[in-house]
Design a protein around this motif. Structure first.
Motif, short mmCIF file in Angstrom:
data_model
loop_
_atom_site.label_atom_id
_atom_site.label_comp_id
_atom_site.label_asym_id
_atom_site.label_seq_id
_atom_site.Cartn_x
_atom_site.Cartn_y
_atom_site.Cartn_z
N GLU A 33 64.49 -46.37 58.22
CA GLU A 33 65.86 -46.88 58.16
C GLU A 33 66.62 -46.55 59.44
OE1 GLU A 33 69.53 -48.43 57.07
OE2 GLU A 33 67.49 -48.85 56.39
N MET A 34 66.45 -45.32 59.96
CA MET A 34 67.10 -44.97 61.22
C MET A 34 66.56 -45.84 62.37
SD MET A 34 69.29 -42.70 60.39
CE MET A 34 69.36 -43.41 58.74
N GLY A 35 65.27 -46.14 62.34
CA GLY A 35 64.68 -47.01 63.35
C GLY A 35 65.26 -48.40 63.31
N ARG A 36 65.48 -48.91 62.11
CA ARG A 36 66.09 -50.24 61.96
C ARG A 36 67.51 -50.25 62.54
NH1 ARG A 36 69.73 -52.55 59.23
NH2 ARG A 36 70.16 -50.69 57.98
N ARG A 37 68.26 -49.19 62.25
CA ARG A 37 69.64 -49.11 62.76
C ARG A 37 69.67 -49.04 64.29
NH1 ARG A 37 72.71 -44.84 58.66
NH2 ARG A 37 72.10 -45.84 56.70
N VAL A 38 68.77 -48.25 64.86
CA VAL A 38 68.70 -48.13 66.32
C VAL A 38 68.32 -49.47 66.93
CG1 VAL A 38 67.42 -47.07 68.23
CG2 VAL A 38 68.22 -45.65 66.33
#
Length: 424
Positions: A128-133
């Motif tokens: 999820e953090m990767g998607r946001r980045v």
């Protein structure tokens, strides 16, 4: 929508505004910083990379967090906010792109941590953090390159003290986008609101703005008997707002009409500063008249302010934008709605400014095709605060003489339900 799906929009008069912001992009300095700090926070020395025991990720996240602040510092130094919180950006490469490459590296490090982790919950949160980045990087590149056509771009100061920045872009004309998304073959959509019409029974203004010209319009009658439930007062004697006598006249007529209904009144403003100024000037009057004055923006949140108004006798509430719509006070608590000025939007927001420019580019008249219909819709919303049930009764007061002295004033009156009108 998938084939044979359907969707229903209530309060559909807000669709254009909401869709413009949601379909566009917003890159928040605060939000992106929080995402990076969720991976690793240098102050607390905690984060997903520490849980994953990824030393390289820890070092990289700490470095990217610092570089993110430097990037937004550069944006802030270049931006010249003359007034308000928004600054329109008309050209690409507003500042050098010093951050997107680092976000690519951070995204790659997140993917590596996902591969190396056996904890499913940790993997899911890292993904999820990767998607946001990834999304933030794409948004920053789009903003700096101004890659999306027919979009308007602006920087906005955010936070209670405007201490953060956000990069924003939105389609100027949302109609083609919505036409393709929801008004197409095999999909059903119902849009409903009490205020879609600006005088035409075919709802053509609203349908054109949202790309629904092929949709079937239907205007139904009201369950309320406005001729017996509501009376409209128009104060033609009001001076021009630029006149030195305007503020004294405004205070005089607000006092007169709130005394008529023993409080129980909303006073709606188009200017926050003007509202605060009048509230301060009229404080002695309300104290002497033993009325409770509630003013938006003086501490209490909107919901609490409304509850205090409902439960207190002889109450008057001064409100701006958010009190013109979506507020429900049935019964005796509200018997008087005073509209201080016709609600023409000041074209100081980049999105509104761009919409007006687009109309002019196409050879149209921005006032009659956008500013006037939008003001009529908001005016109807404000008037609509008064009668909420079949037993409600009260008065609406308009303290803007343009409604009877200007040619376009008739359009405002025609958009209201038939009721007794008294011009003073």
């Amino acid at each position: 929508l998938f084939p044979n799906d359907f969707i229903i929009f209530d309060e559909a008069h807000t669709v254009e505004q909401v869709a413009s912001r949601q379909i566009g992009l917003t890159i928040s300095q605060y939000g992106l910083r929080s995402t990076i700090q969720r991976l690793y926070n240098a102050r607390t020395r905690k984060g997903l990379f520490t849980v994953a025991r990824d030393a390289q990720g820890v070092t990289l996240a700490a470095s990217v967090a610092d570089e993110l602040e430097r990037f937004f510092d550069a944006v802030g130094e270049r931006a010249e906010f003359r007034k308000g919180r928004e600054l329109r950006v008309r050209q690409a490469d507003f500042v050098p792109d010093t951050i997107s490459g680092r976000l690519v590296a951070l995204q790659a490090r997140i993917l590596e941590a996902v591969k190396n982790s056996e904890d499913e919950f940790l993997k899911a949160e890292l993904q999820e953090m990767g998607r946001r980045v990834r999304d933030a990087r794409a948004g920053i590149v789009t903003f700096l390159e101004q890659a999306a056509e027919r979009h308007v771009y602006w920087i906005e100061r955010t936070g209670k003290t405007a201490q953060f920045l956000s990069l924003n872009a939105a389609p100027i004309d949302i109609a083609p986008v919505l036409r393709q998304m929801i008004f197409r073959e095999g999909c059903s959509c119902v849009m409903t609101s009490a205020t879609l019409a600006v005088g035409q029974r075919d709802l053509s203004y609203f349908r054109r703005r949202i790309g629904a010209m092929a949709a079937e319009p239907l205007q139904l009658g009201s369950p309320f008997d406005f001729e017996s439930q509501m009376k409209l007062f128009v104060v033609q004697k009001m001076p021009d707002p630029r006149d030195a006598a305007y503020h004294a006249a405004l205070a005089k007529w607000v006092a007169h009409f709130v005394e008529e209904t023993e409080g129980r009144a909303f006073v709606l403003f188009t200017s926050y500063r003007g509202m605060q100024q009048l509230a301060e000037e009229m404080q002695p009057f309300f104290a002497k008249a033993r009325m409770n004055l509630f003013v938006q923006g003086q501490g209490a949140p909107r919901g609490k302010l409304l509850e205090q108004f409902k439960t207190s006798e002889r109450s008057v509430l001064f409100g701006t934008d958010s009190f013109w719509m979506g507020v429900d006070v049935p019964g005796d608590a509200l018997s008087n709605v005073i509209i201080t000025r016709l609600p023409f939007a000041v074209p100081d927001h980049p999105l509104i400014e761009a919409k007006l420019e687009l109309i002019q580019e196409r050879g149209g008249d921005a006032f009659s095709e956008y500013s006037l219909p939008e003001a009529i819709l908001k005016f109807r919303q404000g008037v609509g605060r008064l009668i909420r049930t079949r037993s409600d009764k009260g008065i609406v007061v308009v303290l803007d003489n343009r409604i009877v002295t200007k040619p376009y004033g008739r359009a405002f009156l025609n958009a209201l339900p038939k009721c007794p009108v008294k011009v003073i």
